[in-house]
Write a protein that holds these residues in place. Structure first.
Motif, PDB file in Angstrom:
ATOM      1  N   GLU A   1      -2.237 -13.636   5.497  1.00 18.25           N
ATOM      2  CA  GLU A   1      -1.570 -13.427   6.780  1.00 18.25           C
ATOM      3  C   GLU A   1      -0.941 -12.035   6.882  1.00 18.25           C
ATOM      4  OE1 GLU A   1       1.047 -16.724   7.430  1.00 18.25           O
ATOM      5  OE2 GLU A   1      -0.486 -18.217   6.940  1.00 18.25           O
ATOM      6  N   PHE A   2       0.278 -11.974   7.442  1.00 17.56           N
ATOM      7  CA  PHE A   2       0.886 -10.690   7.768  1.00 17.56           C
ATOM      8  C   PHE A   2       2.313 -10.634   7.232  1.00 17.56           C
ATOM      9  CE2 PHE A   2      -2.001 -12.189  11.067  1.00 17.56           C
ATOM     10  CZ  PHE A   2      -2.990 -11.207  11.004  1.00 17.56           C
ATOM     11  N   GLY A   3       2.925  -9.447   7.295  1.00 14.97           N
ATOM     12  CA  GLY A   3       4.304  -9.300   6.845  1.00 14.97           C
ATOM     13  C   GLY A   3       4.458  -8.166   5.860  1.00 14.97           C
ATOM     14  N   GLY A   4       5.696  -8.005   5.328  1.00 12.65           N
ATOM     15  CA  GLY A   4       6.007  -6.854   4.494  1.00 12.65           C
ATOM     16  C   GLY A   4       6.319  -7.230   3.058  1.00 12.65           C
TER      17      GLY A   4
ATOM     18  N   ASN B   1       4.198  -1.927   1.764  1.00  9.51           N
ATOM     19  CA  ASN B   1       2.977  -2.178   2.520  1.00  9.51           C
ATOM     20  C   ASN B   1       3.266  -3.191   3.617  1.00  9.51           C
ATOM     21  OD1 ASN B   1       0.244  -4.318   2.115  1.00  9.51           O
ATOM     22  ND2 ASN B   1      -0.008  -2.307   2.996  1.00  9.51           N
ATOM     23  N   ILE B   2       2.660  -2.966   4.774  1.00  8.34           N
ATOM     24  CA  ILE B   2       2.770  -3.903   5.884  1.00  8.34           C
ATOM     25  C   ILE B   2       1.367  -4.132   6.436  1.00  8.34           C
ATOM     26  CG2 ILE B   2       3.393  -1.959   7.398  1.00  8.34           C
ATOM     27  CD1 ILE B   2       4.381  -5.618   7.988  1.00  8.34           C
TER      28      ILE B   2
ATOM     29  N   THR C   1      -3.298  -5.759  14.245  1.00  9.49           N
ATOM     30  CA  THR C   1      -4.332  -5.026  14.983  1.00  9.49           C
ATOM     31  C   THR C   1      -4.553  -3.595  14.507  1.00  9.49           C
ATOM     32  OG1 THR C   1      -2.709  -4.336  16.655  1.00  9.49           O
ATOM     33  CG2 THR C   1      -3.953  -6.365  17.076  1.00  9.49           C
ATOM     34  N   SER C   2      -3.617  -3.024  13.727  1.00  8.85           N
ATOM     35  CA  SER C   2      -3.745  -1.585  13.429  1.00  8.85           C
ATOM     36  C   SER C   2      -3.730  -1.275  11.933  1.00  8.85           C
ATOM     37  CB  SER C   2      -2.621  -0.808  14.131  1.00  8.85           C
ATOM     38  OG  SER C   2      -1.355  -1.311  13.748  1.00  8.85           O
ATOM     39  N   GLY C   3      -4.353  -2.137  11.159  1.00  7.53           N
ATOM     40  CA  GLY C   3      -4.542  -1.809   9.749  1.00  7.53           C
ATOM     41  C   GLY C   3      -3.362  -2.165   8.860  1.00  7.53           C
ATOM     42  N   SER C   4      -3.372  -1.560   7.682  1.00  7.09           N
ATOM     43  CA  SER C   4      -2.404  -1.927   6.654  1.00  7.09           C
ATOM     44  C   SER C   4      -1.969  -0.672   5.887  1.00  7.09           C
ATOM     45  CB  SER C   4      -3.031  -2.957   5.708  1.00  7.09           C
ATOM     46  OG  SER C   4      -2.100  -3.426   4.779  1.00  7.09           O
TER      47      SER C   4
ATOM     48  N   VAL D   1       5.497   9.492   1.424  1.00  6.81           N
ATOM     49  CA  VAL D   1       4.092   9.762   1.712  1.00  6.81           C
ATOM     50  C   VAL D   1       3.445   8.489   2.239  1.00  6.81           C
ATOM     51  CG1 VAL D   1       1.890  10.584   0.794  1.00  6.81           C
ATOM     52  CG2 VAL D   1       4.038  11.425  -0.189  1.00  6.81           C
ATOM     53  N   GLU D   2       2.704   8.609   3.345  1.00  4.67           N
ATOM     54  CA  GLU D   2       1.936   7.484   3.871  1.00  4.67           C
ATOM     55  C   GLU D   2       0.479   7.650   3.462  1.00  4.67           C
ATOM     56  OE1 GLU D   2       0.671   5.276   8.069  1.00  4.67           O
ATOM     57  OE2 GLU D   2       2.255   6.808   8.070  1.00  4.67           O
ATOM     58  N   PHE D   3      -0.104   6.560   2.970  1.00  2.00           N
ATOM     59  CA  PHE D   3      -1.490   6.601   2.515  1.00  2.00           C
ATOM     60  C   PHE D   3      -2.391   5.824   3.465  1.00  2.00           C
ATOM     61  CE2 PHE D   3       0.958   7.555  -1.244  1.00  2.00           C
ATOM     62  CZ  PHE D   3       0.220   8.592  -1.826  1.00  2.00           C
ATOM     63  N   ASP D   4      -3.693   6.092   3.341  1.00  4.00           N
ATOM     64  CA  ASP D   4      -4.674   5.452   4.211  1.00  4.00           C
ATOM     65  C   ASP D   4      -4.543   3.931   4.157  1.00  4.00           C
ATOM     66  OD1 ASP D   4      -5.657   7.895   4.900  1.00  4.00           O
ATOM     67  OD2 ASP D   4      -7.326   7.859   3.476  1.00  4.00           O
ATOM     68  N   HIS D   5      -4.925   3.328   5.244  1.00  7.02           N
ATOM     69  CA  HIS D   5      -4.811   1.881   5.355  1.00  7.02           C
ATOM     70  C   HIS D   5      -5.768   1.186   4.388  1.00  7.02           C
ATOM     71  CE1 HIS D   5      -2.860   1.823   9.604  1.00  7.02           C
ATOM     72  NE2 HIS D   5      -2.482   2.875   8.911  1.00  7.02           N
ATOM     73  N   PHE D   6      -5.234   0.171   3.720  1.00  5.02           N
ATOM     74  CA  PHE D   6      -6.049  -0.678   2.853  1.00  5.02           C
ATOM     75  C   PHE D   6      -5.486  -2.075   2.927  1.00  5.02           C
ATOM     76  CE2 PHE D   6      -6.471  -2.966  -1.155  1.00  5.02           C
ATOM     77  CZ  PHE D   6      -7.851  -2.988  -1.308  1.00  5.02           C
ATOM     78  N   LYS D   7      -6.317  -3.040   3.247  1.00  7.08           N
ATOM     79  CA  LYS D   7      -5.880  -4.425   3.395  1.00  7.08           C
ATOM     80  C   LYS D   7      -6.197  -5.201   2.124  1.00  7.08           C
ATOM     81  CE  LYS D   7      -6.260  -8.523   6.337  1.00  7.08           C
ATOM     82  NZ  LYS D   7      -6.910  -9.123   7.530  1.00  7.08           N
ATOM     83  N   TRP D   8      -5.152  -5.747   1.519  1.00  5.97           N
ATOM     84  CA  TRP D   8      -5.294  -6.601   0.338  1.00  5.97           C
ATOM     85  C   TRP D   8      -5.704  -7.986   0.837  1.00  5.97           C
ATOM     86  CZ3 TRP D   8      -1.834  -5.658  -4.412  1.00  5.97           C
ATOM     87  CH2 TRP D   8      -2.132  -6.556  -5.429  1.00  5.97           C
TER      88      TRP D   8
END
Length: 245
Positions: free
Chosen positions: A124-127, A144-145, A149-152, A170-177
């Motif tokens: 699901e979703f959350g931080g 990570n969040i 609709t807009s990635g992770s 630093v913000e890194f590219d989106h990656f969904k676990w």
């Protein structure tokens, strides 16, 4: 002869203590596992355990009752901001997961340079977040969040006085676990790296890193905290080739 031997022994001890201080010295108030060169198993799911129960008294990992800090986006409804514990971790069918509240932190160990690996299930979703090198408000957060609709996105932030430094975030590219995945979190030569499955999510230097606690946590968002379940965890120390300040 006895006096000479005692003097030589005293001299060796004095020299060793002078030129080889322990870079992984623990905080005086720390109670828990310290990473050693051999692997220490922090948790392994017991398939025979059914239902919900608190962490056992002899558990190597512990629910923290006090922890507060400000992450890289204060006031944001999703990205890690103001955090203060109001929850706990427990066991559900042998997995470690949040059992109470919305903001919960789990003390894993104390470490200098280290490898932490295991299997964690995400849904699901959350931080959620890791802290590394955490000691009296100084350290680094990895947060990570997972948006609907807009990635992770992932954030790595240096913290001082229990607050993230804006110019050291630093913000890194989106990656969904996705689902249940093996991972490895490493600090080697003051460089942080996270690998999930076979994917290197990010790698970044930690210029002001020092030994401290390693913490796993979940935090409240407009989606709520991330429902994660820890199946297994183990840690080992790595040689410290970085000159201490």
């Amino acid at each position: 002869m006895m006096r000479s031997s005692v003097f030589v022994l005293f001299l060796l001890v004095s020299l060793f203590g002078t030129f080889a201080p322990s870079a992984s010295a623990e905080s005086e108030s720390f109670e828990g596992v310290t990473a050693e060169p051999k692997w220490t198993v922090l948790h392994l799911q017991n398939r025979r355990l059914r239902g919900n129960q608190p962490l056992p008294a002899k558990s190597k990992v512990k629910t923290l009752s006090e922890l507060s800090f400000t992450g890289p986006r204060p006031g944001h409804q999703f990205v890690l901001g103001h955090f203060a514990i109001d929850g706990e971790w427990g066991l559900t069918n042998g997995y470690i997961q949040k059992s109470k509240g919305k903001n919960a932190a789990l003390q894993l160990c104390w470490a200098d340079q280290f490898e932490l690996e295991g299997i964690i299930e995400h849904a699901e979703f959350g931080g959620w977040f890791f802290l590394v090198g955490w000691d009296q408000g100084h350290g680094y957060s990895i947060s990570n969040i997972n948006f609907k609709t807009s990635g992770s996105p992932w954030f790595v932030s240096e913290m001082r006085g229990a607050k993230s430094l804006e110019d050291q975030t630093v913000e890194f590219d989106h990656f969904k676990w996705k689902g249940e995945q093996p991972f490895k979190l490493t600090v080697a030569e003051n460089e942080l790296k996270l690998v999930v499955g076979r994917i290197e999510v990010f790698k970044t230097p930690l210029d002001n890193y020092k030994p401290g606690m390693v913490v796993l946590g979940v935090y409240d968002t407009d989606y709520g905290p991330k429902p994660i379940r820890v199946k297994s965890l183990r840690v080992r120390s790595l040689p410290n080739v970085v000159e201490p300040d």
